[in-house]
Enzyme design. Structure first.
Site, PDB file in Angstrom:
ATOM      1  N   GLU A  77       2.074   1.917  -3.436  1.00 46.69           N
ATOM      2  CA  GLU A  77       1.013   2.523  -4.247  1.00 46.69           C
ATOM      3  C   GLU A  77       1.019   4.039  -4.090  1.00 46.69           C
ATOM      4  O   GLU A  77       0.936   4.790  -5.068  1.00 46.69           O
ATOM      5  CB  GLU A  77      -0.348   1.951  -3.846  1.00 46.69           C
ATOM      6  CG  GLU A  77      -1.536   2.598  -4.522  1.00 46.69           C
ATOM      7  CD  GLU A  77      -2.740   2.739  -3.613  1.00 46.69           C
ATOM      8  OE1 GLU A  77      -3.356   3.822  -3.598  1.00 46.69           O
ATOM      9  OE2 GLU A  77      -3.062   1.759  -2.904  1.00 46.69           O
ATOM     10  N   HIS A  78       1.118   4.504  -2.853  1.00 42.50           N
ATOM     11  CA  HIS A  78       1.176   5.946  -2.615  1.00 42.50           C
ATOM     12  C   HIS A  78       2.402   6.561  -3.270  1.00 42.50           C
ATOM     13  O   HIS A  78       2.323   7.628  -3.892  1.00 42.50           O
ATOM     14  CB  HIS A  78       1.206   6.225  -1.113  1.00 42.50           C
ATOM     15  CG  HIS A  78      -0.134   6.250  -0.473  1.00 42.50           C
ATOM     16  ND1 HIS A  78      -0.710   7.387   0.037  1.00 42.50           N
ATOM     17  CD2 HIS A  78      -1.024   5.256  -0.249  1.00 42.50           C
ATOM     18  CE1 HIS A  78      -1.900   7.108   0.543  1.00 42.50           C
ATOM     19  NE2 HIS A  78      -2.114   5.811   0.387  1.00 42.50           N
ATOM     20  N   GLU A 128      -3.794   7.603   7.406  1.00 41.41           N
ATOM     21  CA  GLU A 128      -4.873   6.844   6.777  1.00 41.41           C
ATOM     22  C   GLU A 128      -5.216   5.619   7.609  1.00 41.41           C
ATOM     23  O   GLU A 128      -6.386   5.288   7.803  1.00 41.41           O
ATOM     24  CB  GLU A 128      -4.453   6.427   5.371  1.00 41.41           C
ATOM     25  CG  GLU A 128      -5.550   5.734   4.573  1.00 41.41           C
ATOM     26  CD  GLU A 128      -5.131   5.450   3.139  1.00 41.41           C
ATOM     27  OE1 GLU A 128      -5.862   4.676   2.479  1.00 41.41           O
ATOM     28  OE2 GLU A 128      -4.109   5.978   2.690  1.00 41.41           O
ATOM     29  N   HIS A 146       0.832  -1.208   0.000  1.00 42.40           N
ATOM     30  CA  HIS A 146       0.000   0.000   0.000  1.00 42.40           C
ATOM     31  C   HIS A 146       0.863   1.254   0.000  1.00 42.40           C
ATOM     32  O   HIS A 146       0.549   2.241  -0.689  1.00 42.40           O
ATOM     33  CB  HIS A 146      -0.923  -0.026   1.224  1.00 42.40           C
ATOM     34  CG  HIS A 146      -1.766   1.194   1.366  1.00 42.40           C
ATOM     35  ND1 HIS A 146      -1.561   2.117   2.364  1.00 42.40           N
ATOM     36  CD2 HIS A 146      -2.808   1.666   0.637  1.00 42.40           C
ATOM     37  CE1 HIS A 146      -2.452   3.088   2.253  1.00 42.40           C
ATOM     38  NE2 HIS A 146      -3.217   2.842   1.210  1.00 42.40           N
TER      39      HIS A 146
END
Length: 465
Positions: free
Chosen positions: A74-75, A149, A71
């Protein structure tokens, strides 16, 4: 309104949806010499196109101590390359009238753009660049965004926190044990070197599938894909396979989470197979019968008749790469105990095991599943999602077997899978015990980055099946 009317007609007729999807038959597919798989589908309903790049990497590919790195990568893909500056990717897409985003799941990561058909070459070029020239800037600030997040989506979201704990208890050996976003301690310890090494292994052509759907000429788009991606080399080492296998569960497991929450909640999760098993379609129908719609058994009993819960759901993802969980969850009304709610849920599960569903209820469930699948093809984005996911599962042609698979489910099949999987010895049960009310607002966001969310993919993945 046409869509609602069509669905109503299907339900009134009481017959199976006869429309055949036939998506796969229109696909032009090609594998480039470097191993990248390209799927292109013409769809001339509107002057737009979508471009997706799927990488076969998600939290399933991670290791203890490095959870959340998929993840985080991805950022970081939005934080620049050797040619494009941080956040410039999205600015270029927007300047060309498009939208872009990405999301990470347990099994894969998807980057996508929806854009005017005349500018599809823009995302093709940009996606090839960030596959080949990954060079993110502002690592620390982006990691802070990911940490925030996680805080917003889990620490400050009691239902998600409960689901995280249930899954961690249900999976003891398989990497589905940890959440996609990762454990907080692990994410805090990730470094830029970790991300660069991870990208080098998994973000290579042989580990990717590109899918384009829209109002264009397929041969022209394939040529653009060849030109943009064809010269990108693979990393020296191929991605290691995921070999972990979850052992059979042999007894009920329970977890109790004490967390600030406005209402208590319960969750029951059962190990079930994925699409590779012939039981998958019967489990789909079982989830439809239990909780999809206001006339579904759990909704009618717990929400409407007894007014015990404010919401209830059931379902699973048959397109997960490895066997996953069939989850039933509910959020209670004030004053309703978890024990009473569990009794009612288990009573409905027992009824599904003990008695075959009626022909009318079975057909209604089939109609709803098939109608949702067919109507989902109105979206070029969903078509691209289906193609990419089924290709990652082995073959995009599997899409065209979905309607027949649902249509072939019998009442005996539904009862059989309920008896086999939806049983106490195969269950992990979670209870959320509120320790106080949630704050009205979450903490302020970290600076230097954007908390990215793709559209609500619950409905999208349900359409994918």
């Amino acid at each position: 309104m046409l869509r609602a009317a069509a669905l109503g007609a299907i339900l009134l007729l009481g017959g199976a949806v006869s429309v055949q999807a036939g998506i796969a038959s229109g696909v032009k597919a090609e594998t480039l010499p470097n191993g990248l798989r390209a799927l292109v589908l013409e769809n001339h309903k509107a002057p737009v196109a979508t471009f997706n790049v799927f990488y076969r990497v998600g939290s399933r590919n991670e290791q203890f101590g490095k959870t959340g790195i998929s993840h985080l990568c991805e950022h970081l893909m939005f934080r620049g390359t050797k040619k494009v500056g941080p956040e410039e990717f999205s600015n270029i897409i927007q300047e060309n009238g498009g939208e872009d985003n990405a999301f990470t799941e347990e099994d894969f990561t998807d980057y996508f753009e929806v854009i005017n058909k005349n500018h599809l070459d823009v995302p093709i070029s940009l996606e090839a660049d960030r596959m080949a020239n990954f060079d993110p800037k502002g690592f620390d600030s982006e990691k802070a965004v990911v940490i925030e997040e996680r805080r917003l989506r889990t620490e400050d979201n009691p239902e998600d926190a409960l689901d995280e704990m249930v899954r961690a208890q249900a999976f003891v050996a398989h990497p589905y044990h940890w959440p996609v976003i990762g454990w907080m301690h692990d994410v805090s310890g990730l470094t830029l070197a970790d991300a660069l090494a991870y990208h080098a292994i998994y973000y290579s052509p042989r580990n990717a599938i590109v899918v384009a759907v829209g109002d264009f000429k397929a041969e022209q788009v394939l040529k653009e894909i060849r030109d943009a991606f064809g010269s990108i080399p693979n990393s020296p080492m191929p991605p290691p396979p995921v070999t972990e296998v979850e052992p059979q569960q042999e007894g009920t497991r329970r977890v109790e989470l004490h967390h600030a929450a406005n209402l208590p909640a319960v969750e029951e999760a059962f190990h079930v197979p994925n699409l590779k098993s012939p039981d998958a379609f019967a489990l789909e129908i079982a989830s439809e019968i239990l909780a999809d719609g206001k006339s579904a058994r759990l909704y009618k009993k717990l929400v409407i008749d007894k007014r015990m819960v404010v919401d209830v759901g059931a379902g699973y993802d048959m397109t997960s790469f490895d066997p996953n969980l069939f989850v039933v969850s509910a959020q209670m009304r004030p004053g309703v105990t978890a024990a009473d709610t569990i009794v009612e849920i288990d009573r409905e599960l027992a009824a599904l095991r003990d008695h075959p569903v009626s022909a009318q209820e079975l057909q209604k469930a089939k109609n709803l599943e098939q109608a949702e699948f067919v109507f989902g093809q109105d979206s070029i984005f969903r078509e691209a999602m289906m193609l990419g996911i089924y290709q990652m599962l082995g073959d995009y042609h599997l899409i065209d077997r979905y309607l027949a698979g649902i249509d072939g489910v019998t009442a005996a099949d539904v009862q059989r899978v309920a008896k086999k999987y939806l049983v106490a010895s195969n269950m992990t049960q979670g209870v959320l015990v509120p320790t106080g009310l949630l704050p009205t607002e979450g903490a302020g966001g970290a600076s230097g980055g954007q908390i990215r969310h793709a559209p609500d993919f619950t409905a999208e993945r349900e359409g994918v099946r």
